[in-house]
Design a protein around this motif. Structure first.
Motif, short mmCIF file in Angstrom:
data_model
loop_
_atom_site.label_atom_id
_atom_site.label_comp_id
_atom_site.label_asym_id
_atom_site.label_seq_id
_atom_site.Cartn_x
_atom_site.Cartn_y
_atom_site.Cartn_z
N SER A 73 21.38 -29.14 -33.44
CA SER A 73 21.86 -30.11 -33.87
C SER A 73 21.01 -30.78 -35.06
N ARG A 75 20.04 -34.38 -35.93
CA ARG A 75 19.58 -35.56 -35.71
C ARG A 75 19.12 -36.47 -36.66
N THR A 76 18.35 -36.80 -37.54
CA THR A 76 18.14 -37.18 -38.30
C THR A 76 17.13 -36.26 -39.46
N ASP A 99 17.99 -31.85 -32.00
CA ASP A 99 19.07 -31.95 -30.80
C ASP A 99 19.65 -30.52 -30.48
N ARG A 127 22.54 -32.05 -43.18
CA ARG A 127 23.17 -32.70 -42.95
C ARG A 127 22.60 -33.55 -41.62
N ILE A 128 23.54 -35.03 -41.74
CA ILE A 128 23.49 -35.46 -39.70
C ILE A 128 24.01 -34.70 -39.17
N GLY A 129 23.68 -34.32 -38.16
CA GLY A 129 24.90 -33.26 -37.60
C GLY A 129 25.15 -31.53 -37.70
N ARG A 131 24.42 -27.64 -38.49
CA ARG A 131 24.05 -26.59 -36.77
C ARG A 131 22.63 -26.11 -37.87
N HIS B 154 23.06 -44.10 -42.52
CA HIS B 154 23.99 -43.30 -42.10
C HIS B 154 25.02 -43.95 -41.16
N ASP B 253 19.65 -42.56 -31.97
CA ASP B 253 19.26 -41.97 -33.62
C ASP B 253 18.57 -43.00 -34.39
#
Ligand SMILES: [Zn+2]
Lengths: 154, 388
Positions: A73, A75-76, A99, A127-129, A131, B154, B253
């Motif tokens: 996924s 992270r940023t 990650d 997007r953050i998160g 896949r 974020h 993060d």
């Protein structure tokens, strides 16, 4: 009239031979076989990807190799929209910290495989998160760029 | 027991995109200005400490040797410091240690950078990354700051418009600074309309490439009391480093700068400051990118964690606000010659002395804090100065 301060022009070009070290050497040998392997710290059990020969938290050598997932996924991430000197790609392109499932350290790499027309298209895909999954090059030489990019899969 | 150390003079010069002077001429200029400010001569200086971040900018390896003569350092003990961008405050901390230890009574601290001599600052910055993992994928400073800015916005629910206000504030403040490279009267919409370099970072969120130098003269208590009736003391210093593996830290993060909180805590403990948001009168905060000022305001305790958006929205950090930040224009407006970001400290001193000219804030300034940042998003150095 004389110039106030003349400009001398020149060029500094220096060849280097960088030692990769045993951990990175092994890490990239596995890339040839399309495998992402991390080194495990026996004390805190973190799996380090990219692999590292010691755990800087526990201050012990890592002694075990573990394969991690090719999916993970975001992270940023950042959308590069400007051509900097010495960049590996023509903009626009995306760099992210990823990650991978099973790893405890982020891997910086490209996210791609889709057209980056405008910010809205990009935000729909990334997007953050979000896949992603590794896309490998056909010809691999044991290097970070053996993975062409990570493509969004959700 | 450490001796008390005072700042007894500072040397300024105009920051410019491309100075016609050589490094030693730039250094000579600020060193002489500082001696004049302190009413001292070259022979009064016991030791010289120099700092700059990246020799590849000027193409002269170990460039500190070139600064020796201009700093008045020959046939004296000299030492060069480099902790990347944080050299801007870690160098005066090294100077402080020289005097506080009792080794020297009067120390000249010089910071300089000549960035214009290389054709591409970002190509130079690409070479600070490790060659096995991140250099091949082209990381450089604006790109890594894009990664960090997105994580920061974020994590705390902050916005690009709040980032833009920092640019408006600092470049606007720089209009009053005679040494500034990039004074601009801007609106938030101007900043928002500037091109994206590395989204969410836009052109007007960044700081310019700059040539320039700064000098500070430090003295022991005995000497300082001879020179002035109202010495400005170095009350606290702090430094922190985090892992060079920015992708493997305790705070994964990248939104929270643990190492900067660490540096601030040390400096405040040493200075006996318990509530910085109340006890600090003025701050010069390292702002190479707009969101870095916001992150640093939080780490320095000038606002609550995650509260930097409100701080700029409510006008707290504006020149006439309750806790003005970067009334000089900061790196955004005055210019960003990496090591010579020591200017943050010079301006804290000038504000306390009431000598900041048109940049002087209207409130009384007795205690001020400054910081600097560098390395692989990794180092922070903090200094608190003030009157008795
Ligand atoms: Zn460990």
């Amino acid at each position: 009239m004389a110039e106030e301060s003349r400009i001398l022009t020149g060029y500094v070009s220096l060849p280097y031979k960088w030692a990769m070290g045993p951990a990175t050497t092994r890490f990239y040998e596995e890339f040839r076989k399309k495998r992402i392997m991390g080194s495990r710290c026996g004390k805190c059990n973190r799996i380090l990807v990219p692999a590292r020969s010691f755990c800087s938290d526990c201050f012990v050598e890592t002694d075990e190799w573990v394969e991690v997932s090719q999916e993970g996924s975001i992270r940023t991430w950042v959308l590069i929209n400007f051509a900097y000197e010495g960049q590996p790609k023509e903009p626009p392109y995306i760099l992210a910290i990823l990650d991978l499932d099973g790893a405890d350290v982020g891997l910086p790499h490209f996210v791609g495989g889709f057209e980056m027309k405008d910010l809205e298209t990009v935000e729909e895909k990334v997007r953050i998160g979000g896949r992603v999954k590794a896309v490998w090059k056909e010809n691999r030489e044991g290097y970070i760029l053996d993975i062409d990019y990570f493509e969004p899969i959700d | 027991m450490a001796r008390k150390v005072a700042i007894v003079g500072v040397g300024m010069q105009k920051f410019e995109f491309c100075k016609v002077e050589t490094i030693e001429e730039m250094v000579f200029d600020v060193a002489r200005n500082a001696l004049e400010d302190a009413r001292l001569s070259k022979d009064d200086i016991d030791a010289v400490v120099t700092g700059s971040a990246v020799d590849a900018f000027c193409g002269i390896v170990n460039s500190d040797k070139v600064a020796t003569d201009g700093a008045g350092g020959f046939l004296k003990p000299t030492m060069r410091n480099s902790t990347s961008g944080s050299s801007a405050v870690s160098t005066p901390i090294l100077g402080y240690n020289h005097v506080a230890s009792g080794m020297y009574d009067i120390v000249m601290v010089i910071c300089y950078e000549k960035m214009s001599e290389n054709a591409s600052a970002q190509a130079v910055f690409n070479t600070v990354y490790d060659e096995a993992y991140v250099r091949p994928i082209g990381l450089n400073v604006p790109i890594q700051c894009g990664l960090e800015a997105r994580a920061y916005l974020h994590r705390y629910g902050l916005t690009e418009r709040q980032m833009a206000k920092v640019s408006v504030k600092n470049r606007g403040n720089a209009i009053s600074n005679p040494y500034a490279q990039l004074p601009m009267k801007l609106t938030v919409d101007d900043v928002m309309a500037s091109p994206y370099l590395s989204w969410p970072v836009k052109l007007l969120d960044t700081s310019p490439v700059t040539d320039g130098a700064r000098a500070v003269i430090l003295a022991s208590e005995d000497v300082a009391r001879e020179l002035t009736d109202s010495p400005v003391w170095i009350r606290g210093t702090g430094r922190g480093a985090d892992s060079v593996w920015f992708m493997g830290r305790a705070n994964p993060d990248l939104g929270r700068l643990d190492y900067a909180y660490l540096a601030a805590r040390q400096a405040y403990e040493m200075a006996g400051i318990k509530d910085p948001a109340v006890e600090i009168d003025y701050a010069e905060v390292y702002d190479p990118f707009t969101f870095k000022e916001m992150q640093h305001c939080e780490a320095l305790g000038l606002c609550p964690e995650g509260g930097a958006g409100r701080m700029i929205d409510e006008g707290v950090s504006w020149k006439d606000g309750a806790l003005p930040v970067n009334a000089s224009g900061g790196l955004q407006g005055e210019g960003n010659p990496i090591g010579a970001g020591m200017s943050r400290l010079n301006w804290c001193y000038l504000q306390i002395q009431g000598k900041a000219g048109d940049c002087q804030v209207s409130k009384d300034v007795n205690t001020a804090v400054c910081n600097a940042w560098g390395g692989m998003y990794q180092y922070n150095a903090v200094m608190v100065i003030g009157r008795d």
